[in-house]
Scaffold this motif. Sequence first.
Motif, PDB file in Angstrom:
ATOM      1  N   ILE A 170      48.853  41.578  33.332  1.00 34.61           N
ATOM      2  CA  ILE A 170      47.489  41.296  32.862  1.00 34.61           C
ATOM      3  C   ILE A 170      46.492  41.519  33.993  1.00 34.61           C
ATOM      4  CG2 ILE A 170      45.953  39.466  32.034  1.00 34.61           C
ATOM      5  CD1 ILE A 170      48.486  38.333  30.536  1.00 34.61           C
ATOM      6  N   TYR A 171      46.847  41.075  35.197  1.00 36.92           N
ATOM      7  CA  TYR A 171      45.982  41.275  36.361  1.00 36.92           C
ATOM      8  C   TYR A 171      45.751  42.766  36.608  1.00 36.92           C
ATOM      9  CZ  TYR A 171      44.513  41.576  41.227  1.00 36.92           C
ATOM     10  OH  TYR A 171      43.843  41.896  42.371  1.00 36.92           O
ATOM     11  N   ASN A 172      46.815  43.565  36.559  1.00 33.33           N
ATOM     12  CA  ASN A 172      46.672  45.013  36.774  1.00 33.33           C
ATOM     13  C   ASN A 172      45.761  45.643  35.738  1.00 33.33           C
ATOM     14  OD1 ASN A 172      48.298  44.992  39.035  1.00 33.33           O
ATOM     15  ND2 ASN A 172      50.167  45.505  37.913  1.00 33.33           N
ATOM     16  N   GLU A 173      45.898  45.201  34.501  1.00 29.57           N
ATOM     17  CA  GLU A 173      45.064  45.753  33.428  1.00 29.57           C
ATOM     18  C   GLU A 173      43.601  45.355  33.625  1.00 29.57           C
ATOM     19  OE1 GLU A 173      46.657  47.907  31.355  1.00 29.57           O
ATOM     20  OE2 GLU A 173      44.626  48.408  30.765  1.00 29.57           O
ATOM     21  N   ALA A 174      43.370  44.105  33.986  1.00 33.79           N
ATOM     22  CA  ALA A 174      42.005  43.634  34.231  1.00 33.79           C
ATOM     23  C   ALA A 174      41.391  44.371  35.424  1.00 33.79           C
ATOM     24  CB  ALA A 174      42.012  42.127  34.471  1.00 33.79           C
ATOM     25  N   ARG A 175      42.212  44.604  36.448  1.00 34.04           N
ATOM     26  CA  ARG A 175      41.744  45.330  37.634  1.00 34.04           C
ATOM     27  C   ARG A 175      41.324  46.755  37.262  1.00 34.04           C
ATOM     28  NH1 ARG A 175      45.102  47.802  41.994  1.00 34.04           N
ATOM     29  NH2 ARG A 175      46.590  47.542  40.342  1.00 34.04           N
ATOM     30  N   LYS A 176      42.116  47.412  36.410  1.00 33.46           N
ATOM     31  CA  LYS A 176      41.754  48.766  35.962  1.00 33.46           C
ATOM     32  C   LYS A 176      40.410  48.757  35.251  1.00 33.46           C
ATOM     33  CE  LYS A 176      46.405  50.478  35.071  1.00 33.46           C
ATOM     34  NZ  LYS A 176      47.310  50.865  34.003  1.00 33.46           N
ATOM     35  N   LYS A 177      40.203  47.725  34.435  1.00 32.60           N
ATOM     36  CA  LYS A 177      38.950  47.599  33.691  1.00 32.60           C
ATOM     37  C   LYS A 177      37.768  47.495  34.650  1.00 32.60           C
ATOM     38  CE  LYS A 177      37.684  44.893  29.675  1.00 32.60           C
ATOM     39  NZ  LYS A 177      37.927  43.670  28.948  1.00 32.60           N
ATOM     40  N   ILE A 178      37.932  46.689  35.699  1.00 37.05           N
ATOM     41  CA  ILE A 178      36.875  46.515  36.691  1.00 37.05           C
ATOM     42  C   ILE A 178      36.660  47.802  37.470  1.00 37.05           C
ATOM     43  CG2 ILE A 178      36.272  45.304  38.831  1.00 37.05           C
ATOM     44  CD1 ILE A 178      37.768  42.853  37.553  1.00 37.05           C
ATOM     45  N   GLN A 179      37.748  48.482  37.843  1.00 37.95           N
ATOM     46  CA  GLN A 179      37.636  49.733  38.600  1.00 37.95           C
ATOM     47  C   GLN A 179      36.862  50.780  37.815  1.00 37.95           C
ATOM     48  OE1 GLN A 179      41.726  50.651  39.454  1.00 37.95           O
ATOM     49  NE2 GLN A 179      41.627  49.752  41.497  1.00 37.95           N
ATOM     50  N   GLN A 180      37.018  50.793  36.504  1.00 37.20           N
ATOM     51  CA  GLN A 180      36.316  51.775  35.678  1.00 37.20           C
ATOM     52  C   GLN A 180      34.804  51.642  35.821  1.00 37.20           C
ATOM     53  OE1 GLN A 180      37.844  51.289  31.712  1.00 37.20           O
ATOM     54  NE2 GLN A 180      39.733  52.375  32.168  1.00 37.20           N
ATOM     55  N   LEU A 181      34.353  50.444  36.156  1.00 37.04           N
ATOM     56  CA  LEU A 181      32.914  50.235  36.319  1.00 37.04           C
ATOM     57  C   LEU A 181      32.390  50.784  37.640  1.00 37.04           C
ATOM     58  CD1 LEU A 181      32.724  46.549  35.063  1.00 37.04           C
ATOM     59  CD2 LEU A 181      32.112  48.613  33.790  1.00 37.04           C
ATOM     60  N   TYR A 182      33.269  50.886  38.660  1.00 36.11           N
ATOM     61  CA  TYR A 182      32.798  51.211  40.004  1.00 36.11           C
ATOM     62  C   TYR A 182      33.340  52.496  40.596  1.00 36.11           C
ATOM     63  CZ  TYR A 182      31.241  46.427  39.683  1.00 36.11           C
ATOM     64  OH  TYR A 182      30.636  45.286  39.261  1.00 36.11           O
TER      65      TYR A 182
END
Length: 195
Positions: free
Chosen positions: A85-97
């Motif tokens: 779940i952490y990895n997936e959430a991190r990917k989501k955040i990375q997509q913004l930046y």
Amino acid sequence: MPEPLLYNENDLLSRIARGEEQAFTLFVRAHWNTIFSHAIAYLKTVEKAEEVTQDIFMRLWKTREKLGSVKSLKDYLFIVARNQIYNEARKKIQQLYIPSDDLEADAATPDQYTEYRLTYQLLLKGVELLPEQRKKVFTMSRFGGMSNEQIAAALGMHKDTVYQYLAKAVSFLKVYMKEHSSDPILLIILFGGLS
């Protein structure tokens, strides 16, 4: 919330480690809702939470030999789920930046995602074949995340009727999916949350 334990946990894990699909089905059904609820709390969408939950169970199946030596299943599941779940959430955040060039390279889909998406599309075709009321109840429950009580109130029917519609829909979809898909593990994972 996991189902009450109707099995010996160590025995079940040993059976899964030996590759027993029936034991894995029981395992998925017992722990699906807990993992899914954690995933949806962090990822905020039903589709992404279902995808991540299925990925977690797929990972557990692929590394099932390790399950026989697990001392605390609760801790082990928590760590595996948290990391995924952490990895997936991190990917989501990375997509913004991350600049779009890097994002495209990072967004390459592994084979398991492709397999899952094809199976999911097959499920959606099966759902379309359901009678209208069953389709409505199934969609509200499994894709909308509504409880049987919420569906009953929204549709003006008794919650036992909602339960019957869901049971019939799941029964039909299991047969439909088995007839149209060749991967038994994907089916176990897919229907782990549909019991």
